[in-house]
Structure formats: structure tokens, C-alpha cells
Design a protein around this motif. Structure first.
Motif, short mmCIF file in Angstrom:
data_model
loop_
_atom_site.label_atom_id
_atom_site.label_comp_id
_atom_site.label_asym_id
_atom_site.label_seq_id
_atom_site.Cartn_x
_atom_site.Cartn_y
_atom_site.Cartn_z
N PHE A 21 27.29 66.59 -53.10
CA PHE A 21 28.40 65.83 -53.98
C PHE A 21 29.36 66.71 -54.73
O PHE A 21 30.50 66.52 -54.95
N THR A 50 31.79 68.03 -51.85
CA THR A 50 32.74 67.00 -51.48
C THR A 50 33.52 66.33 -52.72
O THR A 50 34.58 65.88 -52.44
N GLU A 51 32.83 66.13 -53.90
CA GLU A 51 33.56 65.34 -55.02
C GLU A 51 33.66 66.10 -56.32
O GLU A 51 34.08 65.61 -57.43
N ILE A 79 23.26 59.03 -58.90
CA ILE A 79 22.59 60.02 -58.08
C ILE A 79 21.75 60.89 -59.12
O ILE A 79 20.70 61.07 -58.54
N TYR A 125 24.36 49.56 -52.54
CA TYR A 125 24.83 50.84 -52.71
C TYR A 125 25.15 51.71 -51.70
O TYR A 125 25.87 52.95 -51.98
N LEU A 143 28.84 52.97 -51.25
CA LEU A 143 29.58 53.57 -52.25
C LEU A 143 29.90 55.00 -51.62
O LEU A 143 30.48 55.68 -52.11
N TYR A 144 29.16 55.59 -50.49
CA TYR A 144 29.17 56.84 -49.92
C TYR A 144 29.51 56.90 -48.62
O TYR A 144 29.04 55.84 -47.83
N SER A 145 30.08 57.76 -48.25
CA SER A 145 30.44 57.95 -46.81
C SER A 145 29.42 58.01 -45.81
O SER A 145 28.14 58.52 -46.10
N MET A 153 28.40 61.80 -45.49
CA MET A 153 27.66 62.35 -46.61
C MET A 153 26.23 61.91 -46.32
O MET A 153 25.30 62.71 -46.47
N ILE A 154 25.97 60.91 -46.06
CA ILE A 154 24.44 60.28 -45.98
C ILE A 154 23.99 60.81 -44.71
O ILE A 154 22.76 61.45 -44.72
N TRP A 209 22.95 64.54 -45.65
CA TRP A 209 21.84 64.45 -46.49
C TRP A 209 20.74 64.32 -45.73
O TRP A 209 19.38 64.99 -45.93
#
Length: 468
Positions: free
Chosen positions: A42, A45-46, A53, A102, A105-107, A110-111, A114
């Protein structure tokens, strides 16, 4: 099928592994890596870590800490255990994130990152720790010279455990024993250095860091005399009661207003563990009931239309501490037995309705028990409750049978996912079921509960031949 005998209990906790810096470091490595990888992604990327989180990180850390011993294993076994544990955790996280939305909320990138990076980073961190472990152990100080008083079962078991301790350097010098070699029942690969009367002299002439007294409690006068003789030594002295080689349930040492007490049979759900268990039960049950509410309605209508009688079957069973509770099930038979004699369902049982056969095969008849969980009568995972009539029968036949009621009964359990679900038509099968129930009590952890739930879902999908 021969009854599986429980292994002799190891004397866990008597060595100082749990207090070893290496052991503590290993227990926190995997949870920290999992959290740090999530935060790193995170930040990369953000440029920030969202509050959601942080909350997820706390939950994941509490579930996975302590992570268990892995660096003592081979590289392949270590990788297998890390990946298996991660797949289990990821499965529940993704299911929860999908149902609660939820996950939107995330790309996906990203998932996916991880999910892939986390186990690889955990394996790398554990391997680095394994390479560094000899140096870390060396930094703890010189080898600890150790003596054991009492050449018997618990003494030899203790010596073997200390010798094989991966997390500290222990040098077992030998035993002190009053009995002559001809009277010794146990054989060991350790020397007998003398009698108890010679012990204090030996301690004065040699450097001994730790002394373990493994004499039976029946030797109380000898133990008191020996302790009186040892008041002049600087050696650390530990007493190993012979009850530690019995089949303990959550055996541990604690205090009552400063008075040490030994737990012989206790529930694992005390303090924070009890809070964690109950919180997980409530949240998971609410989640499942909301998710399956349409299925519950369809099953209820199907039962009403296909056979006369009540939709829900209520049966008296034993719950926590052996107290009677009412357990709910979808009715799957033409009878609702709850008296002094209850006949277990068998293969091709004529009492089972056609719809009931499907419900029992797929475990769908157990779904109303999530209401029992919300009521606090049951848990999602635990020993399966038996009819009162069966309890009264088997408690007289199976040693330790009622110990399974030290915890709330569960919708699913360790015995059920190991093949002991459904009919127990022999005493041997019931003994095996009780063996697995007690094994669950000894080894409970949040990860074990998650594993049992995952295996239950899988077995529900593929079907279970023992469920009639």
C-alpha cells in the motif's frame, strides 16, 4: 480397525524453549512478514496505509501469532507448512472480503501480489532465521550443564526432550539415582553419576546450571531431605511431578494468590483465548446465517411439503460442563427420539426421509445449530454433542469420555473431519471419536479451528460415506 492409542505426552514447557530468544523470534516472524508485506504494497502503490488495512493487520496478526516451530524442519517441510497455512488464511480472508464487498476497494493486482509475495517472503525470512540460528543460540551463552534426579519414565523423557531442544544448548550430564542397576526398570543412554546422598558433593565440585528432580510424588520425604541438602548450591532446581507423563488436558502451572497449582484437566478457553473463541463464533455464525438464509427457507419448505411433522427437531444433549442443552436440527427422520433410549441412524435406515437422507449426507441438517452458537450453547468447532442417552451409556465405558464437555459442543469437530462422523456402531469407533476430541482440547488454536472449518466445507462438497 485397531484403536489408536494416544502417544505419551511430552514434557512441554519444562525446557526453556518458550523463553528462548530464538523461539520467540521465530513465533513472530511469519505474522510480522504478512503484515509488513501488506503495508509495503500500500505504501508503494498509494503512499499510505488505509485505516481498514490497519484493522485487518491486527486481526491477521492475532490469528497467526505465535506461528509455531518450523525452522527445525527440512526446507521442503518448512515450505509445505508455510504454504498450507497461508492458503488456509487467504481462503477465509478472501471469502470474508468478497461477501462484505470490501474486495472491491482494492485492485486485483494488489490482492494477487499480496497472495503471492507473502508466503515467499515468509519462507525467505524463516530460512534466513534458520541460517542465523546457530549464531543466535551461541549468543545465549555457554551450554547449560544439566542433571536429572530419578532414572524413570519422566526422567528419561525429560532428558531426551532437553537433548533434542533446537533452541538452546543443553548438556545432559547424567542421572542421580538411589536404586541399584539391577532394580532399575528403565534403560537410558545416560550415565548414573551417583546416589542422592552424593548429589550435593557433586554440585560443589562441578559446574551445574540446572537440576531437574523427576522423582515420583510418593517420594515426598526423600525430596524434602534432598532439597534441604541443596540449600547451599547456586544450581537452578526444578521439580518434575510424575503427573506430567499422564494424559493431561491443557496441563500447565499457574498461581492462586501466589500459591502454585498444576492444571491436570482444564479448558483451553480461558482469558483472552476464551474471548477470541466466542468472538469468532458470534461473527462467523452471523455471517453464515445471513449468507444461507435463502437456503434455510428452501429446506424448511421442503421438509414441510415432503413429510408430516415439525421442521426443526430439538434434542436434549450435554453441553459445557455436562449441562443439558437443546440442540436444533432440521428434521430428517419420521421420528423424533429424545428419551432414555435413542437409536443411532444406520445405513438404509427406514426412518430417514428421502429429503432427510440428502440433508444428512451434506450436513445441511446441522445448519440450525448456528442459532445455538449465537445463543451461547454451542461453538462452531468443538466435540460433537451426543444424545443424553448415548452420553450416559458411553461415560461408563470410555475413560475420559466426559472430559470432552470441558468446552462447548461444536457444529463440526476434529473427529468429524478425520472420518468419525455419523454412526458409531462399535465401542471402538466411539473411543476413536473421543480420542480425537481430547486431542482437539490439548492442541486448540485459532488456526486449528480454521483448518477444521475448511476441511468441513470440503467434505461437505465431496460428501461423506459415514453420514447416514
Amino acid at each position: 480397525m485397531a484403536t489408536k492409542k494416544p502417544p505419551i505426552r511430552t514434557l512441554s514447557g519444562l525446557s526453556a524453549s518458550a523463553n528462548s530468544p530464538l523461539y520467540l523470534l521465530e513465533s513472530i516472524v511469519e505474522p510480522l512478514v504478512m503484515v509488513f508485506v501488506l503495508w509495503g504494497l500500500f505504501i508503494y502503490t498509494e503512499n499510505q496505509i488505509p485505516m481498514s488495512i490497519f484493522i485487518v493487520s491486527i486481526v491477521l496478526f492475532s490469528i497467526t501469532f505465535p506461528s509455531g516451530a518450523k525452522i527445525r524442519k527440512s526446507f521442503f517441510s518448512m515450505c509445505r507448512d508455510v504454504i498450507a497455512q497461508w492458503l488456509l488464511i487467504a481462503f477465509f480472508v478472501l471469502i470474508f472480503a468478497y461477501v462484505t464487498r470490501y474486495i472491491t476497494l482494492y485492485s486485483e493486482q494488489m490482492i494477487l501480489a499480496w497472495l503471492i509475495i507473502t508466503p515467499l517472503a515468509q519462507i525467505a525470512a524463516l530460512q534466513l532465521l534458520k541460517w542465523a540460528s546457530p549464531k543466535l543460540i551461541e549468543w545465549q551463552g555457554p551450554p547449560q550443564n544439566t542433571l536429572i534426579v530419578g532414572l524413570n519414565e519422566q526422567g528419561i523423557l525429560l532428558a531426551d526432550n532437553l537433548k533434542e531442544d533446537y533452541y538452546q544448548r543443553i548438556n545432559v550430564l547424567g542421572f542421580f539415582e538411589d536404586r541399584s542397576p539391577a532394580r532399575l526398570e528403565e534403560q537410558a543412554d545416560y550415565p548414573v553419576l551417583g546416589s542422592l546422598n552424593e548429589l550435593s558433593t557433586y554440585l560443589r565440585l562441578h559446574t551445574v546450571h540446572k537440576l531437574y528432580i523427576a522423582l515420583p510424588m510418593s517420594s515426598h520425604p526423600r525430596i524434602l531431605k534432598m532439597l534441604d541438602d541443596l540449600k547451599d548450591t547456586t544450581t537452578s532446581i526444578y521439580f518434575v511431578p510424575d503427573i506430567f507423563v499422564t494424559d493431561l488436558i491443557q496441563g500447565r502451572v499457574s498461581e492462586v494468590n501466589g500459591i502454585p497449582v498444576v492444571s491436570v484437566c482444564d479448558t483451553p478457553f480461558t482469558g483472552m483465548d476464551g474471548f477470541t473463541k466466542r468472538t469468532a463464533d458470534v461473527l462467523f455464525s452471523l455471517f453464515v446465517l445471513i449468507l444461507i438464509s435463502p437456503i434455510l427457507l428452501i429446506i424448511a419448505i421442503g421438509i414441510k411439503l415432503t413429510s408430516p411433522g415439525a421442521i426443526i427437531f430439538k434434542q436434549r444433549r450435554y453441553g459445557l460442563d455436562g449441562q443439558e442443552i437443546l440442540v436444533y436440527k432440521f428434521r430428517s427422520m419420521t421420528v423424533t427420539e429424545d428419551g432414555g433410549k435413542v437409536t443411532q441412524a444406520t445405513k438404509n435406515d427406514q426412518r430417514i426421509t428421502p429429503l432427510g437422507a440428502f440433508l444428512r449426507k451434506t450436513s445441511l441438517d446441522e445448519l440450525p445449530q448456528f442459532i445455538n452458537v449465537l445463543q451461547g450453547r454451542m461453538s462452531v468447532v468443538g466435540p460433537r454433542p451426543h444424545a443424553v442417552a448415548h452420553n450416559e451409556e458411553y461415560r461408563k465405558l470410555i475413560k475420559g469420555y466426559m472430559v470432552r464437555h470441558k468446552v462447548k459442543p461444536g457444529i463440526t469437530g476434529w473427529a468429524q473431519v478425520n472420518g468419525f462422523r455419523g454412526e458409531t456402531d462399535t465401542l471402538e469407533k466411539m473411543e476413536q471419536r473421543v480420542h480425537y476430541d481430547l486431542e482437539y482440547l490439548r492442541n486448540w488454536s485459532p488456526r486449528l479451528d480454521m483448518l477444521i472449518v475448511a476441511k468441513t466445507v470440503w467434505l461437505t462438497v465431496v460428501g461423506q460415506d459415514s453420514a447416514y
